[in-house]
Design an enzyme around this catalytic site. Structure first.
Site, PDB file in Angstrom:
ATOM      1  N   ASP A 100      -5.207  -9.048  -0.047  1.00 50.70           N
ATOM      2  CA  ASP A 100      -5.262  -8.363   1.237  1.00 50.70           C
ATOM      3  C   ASP A 100      -6.447  -8.785   2.092  1.00 50.70           C
ATOM      4  O   ASP A 100      -6.433  -9.837   2.713  1.00 50.70           O
ATOM      5  CB  ASP A 100      -5.249  -6.855   0.977  1.00 50.70           C
ATOM      6  CG  ASP A 100      -5.045  -6.023   2.239  1.00 50.70           C
ATOM      7  OD1 ASP A 100      -4.950  -6.608   3.326  1.00 50.70           O
ATOM      8  OD2 ASP A 100      -4.976  -4.797   2.139  1.00 50.70           O
ATOM      9  N   HIS A 113       0.834  -1.213   0.000  1.00 51.33           N
ATOM     10  CA  HIS A 113       0.000   0.000   0.000  1.00 51.33           C
ATOM     11  C   HIS A 113       0.869   1.264   0.000  1.00 51.33           C
ATOM     12  O   HIS A 113       0.596   2.205   0.753  1.00 51.33           O
ATOM     13  CB  HIS A 113      -0.932   0.059   1.214  1.00 51.33           C
ATOM     14  CG  HIS A 113      -1.753  -1.148   1.469  1.00 51.33           C
ATOM     15  ND1 HIS A 113      -2.572  -1.706   0.515  1.00 51.33           N
ATOM     16  CD2 HIS A 113      -1.918  -1.910   2.583  1.00 51.33           C
ATOM     17  CE1 HIS A 113      -3.195  -2.762   1.035  1.00 51.33           C
ATOM     18  NE2 HIS A 113      -2.811  -2.903   2.281  1.00 51.33           N
TER      19      HIS A 113
END
Length: 463
Positions: free
Chosen positions: A326, A275
């Site tokens: 994720d 991220h």
């Protein structure tokens, strides 16, 4: 394991598409031959369509698959990543080892059916529901290992170091009680996990959770301890996911998160920056030059309202990248690529953003880049259809309505942009073993039933 061979009329090799490719692998599950322009030997099966390299999933929190769909309602205040995180903590606090194994097994079967053949498990639920260490500190990690072995998916296990509740070593919150480890305890956990990981061919690394969760002294000590155990082990970290995280890091240190990390840690090709959404131009150039992989999770980043990664600038700087699922609101390798490309089109008002002069076919360019970056992040030889790499691959169904009648590059584009994205995957091999046949994993029904039962228990226990 057993050796095997397969003939493919079309296969996506690291250098691009090739015709009439003979694939062969040994009893250890590694490719021994990848020959283009070959004749099909007698008795060797022909793939039902184009053969693709297996996709490594570089970022997974397996238990969060069990809460997918539970946070899609508007609360009393403004919903954000931070309000979602509070719900996630409550879910994590109830999870048992048996429930984790059932959810992870169900998830990993889903991954294989969707074309993922390896996963990096960012594992941070370590202790019992009261926050106390289990008698065996590896109890929860071993549940993940068992799930991966049962499913047949390649695993990079990344135990998470988590110590504080915010920048500047703020005390952790009650919802984080199952995550917390002193640095020495984490290094002992890594030592405990070395043998079981080696026993099933899993890779072991470390995940300092984030700069807000690991103070500088602990980060230095953990990295030194990891190097003493394995100086090549992969290192993953959440970094710059949220704009508030960037602002808090500046308030604490005077620097943006990626800049601070590059200045205070030996970031190199072992690192995966998960991220890395909010970087400025200087951070992009420096991070790309370090050799680190950008870990992109388009479906989760969209679901949480994180923001849009600047892929054109990262590519221009020569940065490596891969994709992960994720939080698992989406378990679909092709769909992550589609969402990544579409987010770039929305941000830039252009099409085919992830393609380039070297590879104008956008789906082809994205698959090759994501496999390279994912393999680097995994620290395993899963970098595509090449001698010495694991025999991880997926076969597309050339008769699928979205693919039929097209050339191989367009078949891949149809798979990514025009099918249901899992529907065109008809077969998957992991380490040379046929784990998905006719679109189904052999454990599909058992995995589904176990997952549903575990999730139902967790929901019924919800206060």
């Amino acid at each position: 394991m057993s050796a095997g061979r397969l003939f493919a009329a079309h296969a996506l090799l690291p250098a691009g598409w090739a015709r009439d490719v003979l694939l062969a692998w040994d009893g250890q599950g590694a490719f021994t031959q990848v020959q283009a322009g070959a004749a099909r030997p007698a008795g060797v099966a022909e793939a039902a369509g184009p053969v693709l390299p297996g996709m490594p999933n570089l970022h997974s929190h397996a238990f969060q698959r069990g809460m997918a769909g539970l946070a899609e309602y508007r609360g009393s205040g403004e919903d954000s990543f931070w309000s979602w995180r509070s719900l996630m903590y409550r879910f994590a606090c109830r999870l048992t080892p048996a429930q984790l194994e059932a959810i992870a097994y169900g998830l990993y079967v889903e991954m294989l059916e969707a074309g993922y053949t390896a996963v990096c498990e960012f594992h941070y639920v370590h202790h019992d529901t009261g926050g106390r260490p289990y008698a065996d500190s590896a109890e929860m990690a071993l549940a993940v290992l068992r799930a991966a072995r049962r499913a047949g998916i390649g695993l990079t296990l990344l135990p998470v170091l988590y110590q504080s509740g915010g920048f500047g070593a703020q005390p952790p919150g009650e919802g984080q009680r199952r995550f917390i480890h002193a640095t020495g305890a984490m290094l002992r956990l890594l030592e405990r996990l070395q043998a079981p990981c080696a026993g099933q061919g899993a890779r072991l690394g470390l995940a300092p959770h984030s700069l807000r969760a690991v103070p500088p002294a602990a980060l230095r000590e953990a990295l030194a301890g990891l190097d003493a155990l394995d100086a090549t082990a992969p290192i993953h970290i959440h970094i710059a996911e949220q704009e508030r995280e960037v602002a808090d890091c500046i308030a604490w240190s005077g620097q943006r998160p990626v800049a601070w990390l590059l200045d205070h840690a030996p970031v190199d090709a072992r690192w995966c920056l998960v991220h890395a959404t909010h970087m400025d131009a200087v951070e992009i150039r420096r991070a790309a030059a370090s050799g680190a992989v950008a870990g992109l999770c388009p479906s989760t980043e969209a679901n949480l309202g994180d923001g849009i990664f600047d892929l054109p600038a990262w590519m221009e700087a020569g940065g490596a990248w891969g994709v992960g699922s994720d939080s698992h609101v989406c378990v679909n390798a092709a769909e992550e690529l589609m969402l990544l490309e579409y987010s770039q089109r929305l941000a830039t008002r252009r099409r085919n953003v992830a393609a380039g002069a070297h590879q104008p076919e956008v789906a082809t360019a994205m698959v090759l880049a994501a496999v390279r970056g994912g393999a680097q992040a995994a620290g395993r030889p899963v970098a595509g259809l090449a001698v010495g790499q694991r025999a991880d691959f997926a076969v597309l169904d050339a008769a699928h309505p979205a693919l039929a009648g097209l050339a191989a590059p367009q078949m891949l584009a149809g798979h990514v942009f025009a099918s249901h994205r899992t529907s065109a995957v008809c077969g998957v091999h992991a380490g040379g073993q046929p784990v998905v046949v006719a679109g189904r994993h052999a454990g599909h029904e058992a995995a589904r039933a176990g997952f549903i039962a575990a999730r139902r228990q967790l929901i019924e226990e919800s206060p």
